[in-house]
Design a protein around this motif. Structure first.
Motif, PDB file in Angstrom:
ATOM      1  N   TYR A 114       0.889  -1.134   0.055  1.00 27.60           N
ATOM      2  CA  TYR A 114      -0.045  -0.066  -0.087  1.00 27.60           C
ATOM      3  C   TYR A 114       0.927   1.216  -0.186  1.00 27.60           C
ATOM      4  N   ARG A 115       0.843   1.845  -1.061  1.00 25.33           N
ATOM      5  CA  ARG A 115       2.078   3.189  -1.341  1.00 25.33           C
ATOM      6  C   ARG A 115       1.539   4.255  -0.624  1.00 25.33           C
ATOM      7  N   GLU A 116      -0.033   4.421  -0.185  1.00 24.44           N
ATOM      8  CA  GLU A 116      -0.407   5.560   0.563  1.00 24.44           C
ATOM      9  C   GLU A 116      -0.378   5.395   2.056  1.00 24.44           C
ATOM     10  N   GLY A 117       0.312   4.617   2.494  1.00 24.32           N
ATOM     11  CA  GLY A 117       0.305   4.478   3.791  1.00 24.32           C
ATOM     12  C   GLY A 117       1.411   3.454   4.506  1.00 24.32           C
ATOM     13  N   MET A 118       1.600   3.227   5.754  1.00 23.10           N
ATOM     14  CA  MET A 118       2.674   2.073   6.196  1.00 23.10           C
ATOM     15  C   MET A 118       1.726   0.734   6.254  1.00 23.10           C
ATOM     16  N   ASP A 119       2.483  -0.067   5.287  1.00 25.38           N
ATOM     17  CA  ASP A 119       1.781  -1.422   5.178  1.00 25.38           C
ATOM     18  C   ASP A 119       2.664  -2.247   5.777  1.00 25.38           C
ATOM     19  N   ARG A 120       2.751  -2.715   7.091  1.00 28.45           N
ATOM     20  CA  ARG A 120       3.196  -3.691   7.828  1.00 28.45           C
ATOM     21  C   ARG A 120       3.253  -4.915   7.461  1.00 28.45           C
ATOM     22  N   GLN A 121       2.004  -5.413   7.011  1.00 27.67           N
ATOM     23  CA  GLN A 121       2.016  -6.601   6.402  1.00 27.67           C
ATOM     24  C   GLN A 121       2.884  -6.989   5.269  1.00 27.67           C
ATOM     25  N   SER A 122       2.825  -6.168   4.289  1.00 24.55           N
ATOM     26  CA  SER A 122       3.723  -6.138   3.284  1.00 24.55           C
ATOM     27  C   SER A 122       5.247  -6.167   3.536  1.00 24.55           C
ATOM     28  N   LEU A 123       5.570  -5.226   4.552  1.00 23.55           N
ATOM     29  CA  LEU A 123       7.188  -5.289   5.002  1.00 23.55           C
ATOM     30  C   LEU A 123       7.405  -6.698   5.746  1.00 23.55           C
ATOM     31  N   ASP A 124       6.539  -7.146   6.296  1.00 21.24           N
ATOM     32  CA  ASP A 124       6.703  -8.182   7.102  1.00 21.24           C
ATOM     33  C   ASP A 124       6.737  -9.664   6.105  1.00 21.24           C
ATOM     34  N   ALA A 125       5.795  -9.542   4.896  1.00 24.45           N
ATOM     35  CA  ALA A 125       6.087 -10.736   4.100  1.00 24.45           C
ATOM     36  C   ALA A 125       7.415 -10.591   3.356  1.00 24.45           C
ATOM     37  N   ALA A 126       7.547  -9.394   3.007  1.00 21.10           N
ATOM     38  CA  ALA A 126       9.028  -8.988   2.039  1.00 21.10           C
ATOM     39  C   ALA A 126      10.337  -9.635   3.360  1.00 21.10           C
ATOM     40  N   VAL A 127      10.291  -9.237   4.267  1.00 17.09           N
ATOM     41  CA  VAL A 127      11.344  -9.756   5.148  1.00 17.09           C
ATOM     42  C   VAL A 127      11.383 -11.220   5.407  1.00 17.09           C
ATOM     43  N   GLU A 128      10.108 -11.938   5.621  1.00 20.23           N
ATOM     44  CA  GLU A 128       9.888 -13.533   5.561  1.00 20.23           C
ATOM     45  C   GLU A 128      10.469 -14.148   4.299  1.00 20.23           C
ATOM     46  N   ILE A 129      10.204 -13.593   3.354  1.00 18.96           N
ATOM     47  CA  ILE A 129      10.644 -14.083   1.884  1.00 18.96           C
ATOM     48  C   ILE A 129      12.137 -14.156   2.056  1.00 18.96           C
ATOM     49  N   LEU A 130      12.838 -13.129   2.281  1.00 14.43           N
ATOM     50  CA  LEU A 130      14.391 -13.179   2.386  1.00 14.43           C
ATOM     51  C   LEU A 130      14.999 -14.132   3.489  1.00 14.43           C
ATOM     52  N   ARG A 131      13.960 -14.008   4.563  1.00 12.57           N
ATOM     53  CA  ARG A 131      14.451 -15.242   5.632  1.00 12.57           C
ATOM     54  C   ARG A 131      14.503 -16.550   5.190  1.00 12.57           C
ATOM     55  N   GLU A 132      13.620 -16.812   4.744  1.00  9.08           N
ATOM     56  CA  GLU A 132      13.438 -18.041   4.044  1.00  9.08           C
ATOM     57  C   GLU A 132      14.283 -18.469   2.958  1.00  9.08           C
ATOM     58  N   ALA A 133      14.764 -17.377   2.078  1.00  6.01           N
ATOM     59  CA  ALA A 133      16.014 -17.692   1.102  1.00  6.01           C
ATOM     60  C   ALA A 133      15.385 -18.793   0.119  1.00  6.01           C
ATOM     61  N   LYS A 134      14.280 -18.893  -0.252  1.00 10.91           N
ATOM     62  CA  LYS A 134      13.891 -19.981  -1.284  1.00 10.91           C
ATOM     63  C   LYS A 134      13.823 -19.236  -2.737  1.00 10.91           C
ATOM     64  N   ARG A 135      13.309 -18.096  -2.620  1.00  7.29           N
ATOM     65  CA  ARG A 135      13.235 -17.746  -4.000  1.00  7.29           C
ATOM     66  C   ARG A 135      13.612 -16.150  -3.836  1.00  7.29           C
TER      67      ARG A 135
END
Length: 315
Positions: A114-135
């Motif tokens: 969500y570009r019009e505000g703080m999107d914590r869910q999106s940030l958490d999802a991005a961090v989790e994707i990088l933590r998993e290191a699968k893709r």
């Protein structure tokens, strides 16, 4: 309706974690690039860096410039050649065009921000994707489509937050892992008779300006004349008269003429260094009451007019 802003409550669209759909849809990337965007050839250099990082078990964040709407598909094709499928952070509005588009975007690895505000869910999802290191994770940190091959806009700060947060988590694992940020430079080249290709479009624009088509001039000169005329029209709209001076200075003056009065009203005069950041924060201030339906129809129209003006400034 404003092209990239919605007056609806935001609903996070999470990433699809399966692997078959991304692999399957990637097989059609080149066909779609050719059919929809006219991209006939695809060349990639440095792809071994992505392959080496993944083989080493690193988390990979692909940070790309964003010069065309085709960019996410181009990155998908790059990843296909590297033997992987990416997750891609994409603006929420693209998921809201249709249910079918939302379905396909998720299946090929897209998730919303969500570009019009703080999107914590999106940030958490991005961090989790990088933590998993699968893709790999793909982010376009300029925050907007720039429509230029040769100029990089200032980068939004979200990408550094995501990379640092993921790196901290990976460093605490056993064995510790790394997060690698790989910059991606996309450039599109036209192969063919460019003058013939743009002539019809220039004819159409010149006629809409009530000009006779200026076919005696070369295409570059015609483009500059059309651009000058369109800039004058916007200057008359916002200043009341055409302005003089160098084009970059006039463009910045026009942007400020649009945004500064809104910043006085909505942000107590506070501003930012970049136009994209200024527009983002103004939208964040204007939209909540529209979403909650707290304003009357007249005020809605006024705010939509302001949002349209901001879109002009950003473009």
């Amino acid at each position: 309706m404003h092209p990239v802003v919605l007056d609806q409550p935001y609903e996070f669209v999470p990433p699809y974690k399966g692997t078959w759909w991304p692999w399957f849809l990637q097989q059609f990337a080149r066909r779609q690039l050719r059919k929809t965007y006219g991209i006939e050839e695809f060349k990639c250099s440095g792809i071994e860096r992505l392959q080496q990082s993944m083989e080493a078990g690193h988390s990979v964040l692909l940070a790309s410039n964003h010069c065309r709407p085709a960019d996410p598909l181009v990155i998908a094709e790059l990843c296909r050649l590297a033997g992987t499928s990416p997750y891609t952070m994409a603006s929420w509005h693209v998921f809201m065009q249709s249910r079918f588009q939302r379905y396909l975007l998720r299946r090929i690895g897209g998730f919303s921000v969500y570009r019009e505000g703080m999107d914590r869910q999106s940030l958490d999802a991005a961090v989790e994707i990088l933590r998993e290191a699968k893709r790999p994770l793909v982010i376009f940190p300029e925050g907007a489509i720039t429509r230029t091959n040769d100029r990089l806009l200032a980068l939004m700060d979200g990408i550094s937050f995501i990379a640092r947060a993921a790196a901290k988590k990976r460093a605490s694992e056993t064995p510790p892992g790394q997060v690698v940020v790989l910059p991606v430079a996309l450039r599109y080249r036209f192969h063919g008779a460019i003058d013939a290709a743009v002539s019809e479009t220039l004819d159409s624009i010149e006629r809409r300006l009530s000009w006779r088509p200026l076919r005696n001039l070369d295409s570059v000169e015609r483009i500059y004349r059309v651009g000058q005329a369109l800039l004058w029209l916007k200057e008359i709209e916002y200043f009341g008269r055409p302005q003089m001076g160098e084009i970059p200075a006039r463009l910045q003056k026009l942007i400020d003429q649009i945004l500064v009065p809104r910043e006085r009203v909505w942000r107590n005069g506070r501003t930012e260094d970049t136009t994209v950041a200024r527009v983002k924060l103004l939208r964040s201030a204007i939209l909540p009451d529209l979403i909650d339906d707290k304003v009357d129809d007249q005020e809605k129209d006024r705010r939509w007019d302001q949002l349209a003006d901001m879109y002009i400034a950003q473009q």
